[in-house]
Design a protein around this motif. Structure first.
Motif, PDB file in Angstrom:
ATOM      1  N   GLY A  38       0.835  -1.333   0.179  1.00  0.00           N
ATOM      2  CA  GLY A  38      -0.202  -0.043   0.137  1.00  0.00           C
ATOM      3  C   GLY A  38       0.859   1.066   0.193  1.00  0.00           C
ATOM      4  O   GLY A  38       2.107   1.175  -0.100  1.00  0.00           O
ATOM      5  N   GLU A  39       0.241   2.457   0.397  1.00  0.00           N
ATOM      6  CA  GLU A  39       0.771   3.799   0.185  1.00  0.00           C
ATOM      7  C   GLU A  39       1.117   4.194   1.941  1.00  0.00           C
ATOM      8  O   GLU A  39       0.632   3.739   2.656  1.00  0.00           O
ATOM      9  CB  GLU A  39      -0.370   4.703  -0.296  1.00  0.00           C
ATOM     10  N   LEU A  40       2.127   4.957   1.713  1.00  0.00           N
ATOM     11  CA  LEU A  40       2.419   5.535   3.080  1.00  0.00           C
ATOM     12  C   LEU A  40       1.515   6.301   3.500  1.00  0.00           C
ATOM     13  O   LEU A  40       0.736   7.068   2.950  1.00  0.00           O
ATOM     14  CB  LEU A  40       3.837   6.426   2.774  1.00  0.00           C
ATOM     15  N   ILE A  41       0.996   6.114   5.006  1.00  0.00           N
ATOM     16  CA  ILE A  41      -0.021   6.949   5.495  1.00  0.00           C
ATOM     17  C   ILE A  41       0.620   8.251   5.905  1.00  0.00           C
ATOM     18  O   ILE A  41       1.617   8.275   6.671  1.00  0.00           O
ATOM     19  CB  ILE A  41      -0.444   6.283   6.834  1.00  0.00           C
ATOM     20  N   LYS A  42       0.022   9.394   5.472  1.00  0.00           N
ATOM     21  CA  LYS A  42       0.513  10.732   5.739  1.00  0.00           C
ATOM     22  C   LYS A  42      -0.551  11.453   6.674  1.00  0.00           C
ATOM     23  O   LYS A  42      -1.389  12.299   5.955  1.00  0.00           O
ATOM     24  CB  LYS A  42       0.687  11.368   4.491  1.00  0.00           C
ATOM     25  N   ASN A  43      -0.788  11.006   7.642  1.00  0.00           N
ATOM     26  CA  ASN A  43      -1.570  11.845   8.779  1.00  0.00           C
ATOM     27  C   ASN A  43      -0.857  11.841  10.165  1.00  0.00           C
ATOM     28  O   ASN A  43       0.161  11.050  10.416  1.00  0.00           O
ATOM     29  CB  ASN A  43      -3.051  11.401   8.898  1.00  0.00           C
ATOM     30  N   ASN A  44      -1.478  12.551  10.897  1.00  0.00           N
ATOM     31  CA  ASN A  44      -1.043  12.652  12.430  1.00  0.00           C
ATOM     32  C   ASN A  44      -1.432  11.883  13.290  1.00  0.00           C
ATOM     33  O   ASN A  44      -1.377  11.769  14.527  1.00  0.00           O
ATOM     34  CB  ASN A  44      -1.253  14.077  12.931  1.00  0.00           C
ATOM     35  N   ASN A  45      -1.787  10.503  12.774  1.00  0.00           N
ATOM     36  CA  ASN A  45      -2.516   9.357  13.622  1.00  0.00           C
ATOM     37  C   ASN A  45      -1.576   8.247  14.055  1.00  0.00           C
ATOM     38  O   ASN A  45      -1.747   7.232  14.638  1.00  0.00           O
ATOM     39  CB  ASN A  45      -3.837   8.919  13.246  1.00  0.00           C
ATOM     40  N   TYR A  51       2.056   1.845   6.377  1.00  0.00           N
ATOM     41  CA  TYR A  51       1.568   1.753   4.890  1.00  0.00           C
ATOM     42  C   TYR A  51       0.054   1.235   5.048  1.00  0.00           C
ATOM     43  O   TYR A  51      -0.121   0.147   5.625  1.00  0.00           O
ATOM     44  CB  TYR A  51       2.508   1.175   4.006  1.00  0.00           C
ATOM     45  N   LEU A  52      -0.806   1.625   4.019  1.00  0.00           N
ATOM     46  CA  LEU A  52      -1.914   1.167   4.200  1.00  0.00           C
ATOM     47  C   LEU A  52      -2.504   0.893   2.566  1.00  0.00           C
ATOM     48  O   LEU A  52      -2.324   1.515   1.885  1.00  0.00           O
ATOM     49  CB  LEU A  52      -2.912   2.112   4.803  1.00  0.00           C
ATOM     50  N   SER A  53      -2.894  -0.475   2.661  1.00  0.00           N
ATOM     51  CA  SER A  53      -3.712  -0.848   1.431  1.00  0.00           C
ATOM     52  C   SER A  53      -5.200  -1.194   1.892  1.00  0.00           C
ATOM     53  O   SER A  53      -5.489  -2.326   2.393  1.00  0.00           O
ATOM     54  CB  SER A  53      -2.789  -2.236   0.779  1.00  0.00           C
TER      55      SER A  53
END
Length: 157
Positions: A38-45, A51-53
């Motif tokens: 998946g893609e790098l998660i770009k949030n403050n959580n 990475y999320l798929s």
């Protein structure tokens, strides 16, 4: 057998029959994964790289979402809760799961966690190993409630 049970059986089966060979390059690593990284998660959580798929998006008919999350060593979620709970299937690596007020649990390939509704918790990778999980989250009564950062002291406790 209902949809949720079939999905859990399918996901667990896919994890059990995954390839156990040691990949030697990035293309082989991607091929040996049960699900895409998946893609790098770009949030403050999240702390660190995760990475999320997304595999299933909740909709008006089926209000469950299913996502494959890969945590790099040391990466983790913030404290958070789910109005309808969550199911975590450990696919590979070494991870942690902790509910507020309880000891941290070690998660290894094949482990399953049923997170209770509205209980603050966090999950992520160990300090030295990547962790891959499938998260099944009901959206019947609303979205995830994100809370404060898991401190280094809490993480290492």
């Amino acid at each position: 057998m209902n949809f949720k049970n079939r999905l859990v059986i399918l996901l667990v089966g896919a994890a059990l029959f995954s390839c156990n060979q040691k990949p030697t390059n990035n293309a082989e690593v991607q091929q040996s994964l049960v699900f895409p990284k998946g893609e790098l998660i770009k949030n403050n959580n999240f702390t660190g790289n995760a990475y999320l798929s997304m595999m299933v998006y909740a909709d008006s008919i089926n209000k469950n979402s299913v996502g494959n999350v890969t945590f790099e060593p040391g990466a983790r979620t913030n404290w958070h809760s789910h109005p309808n709970g969550q199911i975590i299937l450990a696919i590979d690596g070494k991870g942690y799961y902790q509910e507020k007020g309880s000891p941290k649990k070690i998660l290894l390939k094949g482990d399953l966690v049923k997170c209770p509704a509205n209980i603050p918790h966090w999950h992520g990778a160990s300090e030295d190993k990547e962790f891959i999980q499938v998260a099944i989250t009901s959206r019947v009564d609303g979205p995830t409630k994100w809370l404060e950062v898991v401190t280094d002291e809490e993480y290492l406790e």
